[in-house]
Enzyme design. Structure first.
Site, PDB file in Angstrom:
ATOM      1  N   CYS A 197       0.827  -1.208   0.000  1.00  0.00           N
ATOM      2  CA  CYS A 197       0.000   0.000   0.000  1.00  0.00           C
ATOM      3  C   CYS A 197       0.863   1.261   0.000  1.00  0.00           C
ATOM      4  O   CYS A 197       0.520   2.260  -0.636  1.00  0.00           O
ATOM      5  CB  CYS A 197      -0.924   0.010   1.213  1.00  0.00           C
ATOM      6  SG  CYS A 197      -2.323  -1.125   1.102  1.00  0.00           S
TER       7      CYS A 197
ATOM      8  N   CYS B 288      -8.140  -2.683  -4.413  1.00  0.00           N
ATOM      9  CA  CYS B 288      -7.396  -3.491  -5.371  1.00  0.00           C
ATOM     10  C   CYS B 288      -7.998  -4.896  -5.454  1.00  0.00           C
ATOM     11  O   CYS B 288      -8.485  -5.435  -4.462  1.00  0.00           O
ATOM     12  CB  CYS B 288      -5.932  -3.580  -4.953  1.00  0.00           C
ATOM     13  SG  CYS B 288      -5.075  -1.989  -4.972  1.00  0.00           S
TER      14      CYS B 288
ATOM     15  N   CYS C 112      -5.741   1.254   4.146  1.00  0.00           N
ATOM     16  CA  CYS C 112      -4.533   1.243   3.323  1.00  0.00           C
ATOM     17  C   CYS C 112      -3.458   2.164   3.879  1.00  0.00           C
ATOM     18  O   CYS C 112      -2.291   2.048   3.517  1.00  0.00           O
ATOM     19  CB  CYS C 112      -4.863   1.644   1.886  1.00  0.00           C
ATOM     20  SG  CYS C 112      -5.522   3.319   1.726  1.00  0.00           S
TER      21      CYS C 112
END
EC number: 1.8.4.10
Length: 234
Positions: free
Chosen positions: A121, A203, A229
């Site tokens: 991340c 994602c 994240c």
């Protein structure tokens, strides 16, 4: 101008009595305050569709940055194209990480999102956003208080220590049902993954559908302690 450096606990207030629960007033203030020195960091989730519609009313040429990690769902990329067609004057920037996926694998091993999701991340989202905010005074986020424990104290205007910026959050009082009601009312495009159990879409490697009654963030980094994240940590 209110900046990170000049921050004081401000008494700026916004009426929450309109259809947008203060969001339109917050955005009007933000673009007047920061003019071209503010950017909306959009993940193109359903809250993003609401904000894009509102922002387009206030500043049709506003800057919008999408952190393209190169591992998003195909549906997300297709939605971005639909948004470009719906709001052609918005300045949508698809920000890329410095490392390609192959370069990342050579440095840190394959499937970094599994072995070290925090580092993944950082490389693919946090550092690119830092670069995007380097020349901005403020940024806009679609956080809602209802989303999670870590977000329930979010204010309209926040001093963001993570990025040393001002973070503007127009949708803090909106509920999940109100978001969808607005999307349907204005016939806004949205990611079809929402229709098959994905309330929060990130994602592809780190997002799973959520069972009925689950928290909206349960599908993110499932099986790990991680729930954010890192963009919204203070």
């Amino acid at each position: 101008m209110l900046t990170y450096e000049t921050w004081e606990e401000n008494d700026i207030s916004f009426s929450e009595e309109d259809e947008t629960k203060g969001a339109l007033s917050v955005l009007s203030w933000a673009y007047k305050e920061y003019e071209n020195e503010i950017v909306y960091a959009c993940s193109f989730g359903v809250e993003g569709m609401v904000l894009l519609h509102l922002i387009n009313q206030v500043n049709p040429s506003a800057k919008v940055v999408f952190l393209d990690t190169n591992v998003h769902f195909q549906e997300t990329y297709e939605l971005i194209q639909k948004v470009r067609e719906r709001f052609p004057s918005l300045n949508i920037i698809e920000k890329q990480p410095k490392l390609t996926l192959d370069e990342q694998a050579k440095l840190h091993g394959n499937k970094l999102w599994e072995s070290n999701p925090n580092l993944c991340c950082k490389i693919r989202k946090i550092l690119p956003l830092e670069e995007s905010l380097a020349n901005e005074k403020a940024w806009i986020s679609g956080l809602r208080r209802e989303q999670s424990e870590t977000r329930k104290h979010t204010k309209f205007i926040n001093q963001d220590h993570r990025f040393q910026s001002i973070k503007v959050c127009p949708l803090i009082h909106w509920t999940w049902k109100e978001v969808w009601r607005y999307v349907y009312k204005h016939s806004l495009p949205y990611n079809p993954l929402h229709d098959i159990g994905y309330p929060s879409i990130g994602c592809e490697k780190c997002t799973l559908p959520v069972g009925e009654g689950g928290d909206s963030r349960d599908g993110r980094w499932a099986g790990k302690v991680k729930t954010e994240c890192g963009l919204h940590y203070q």
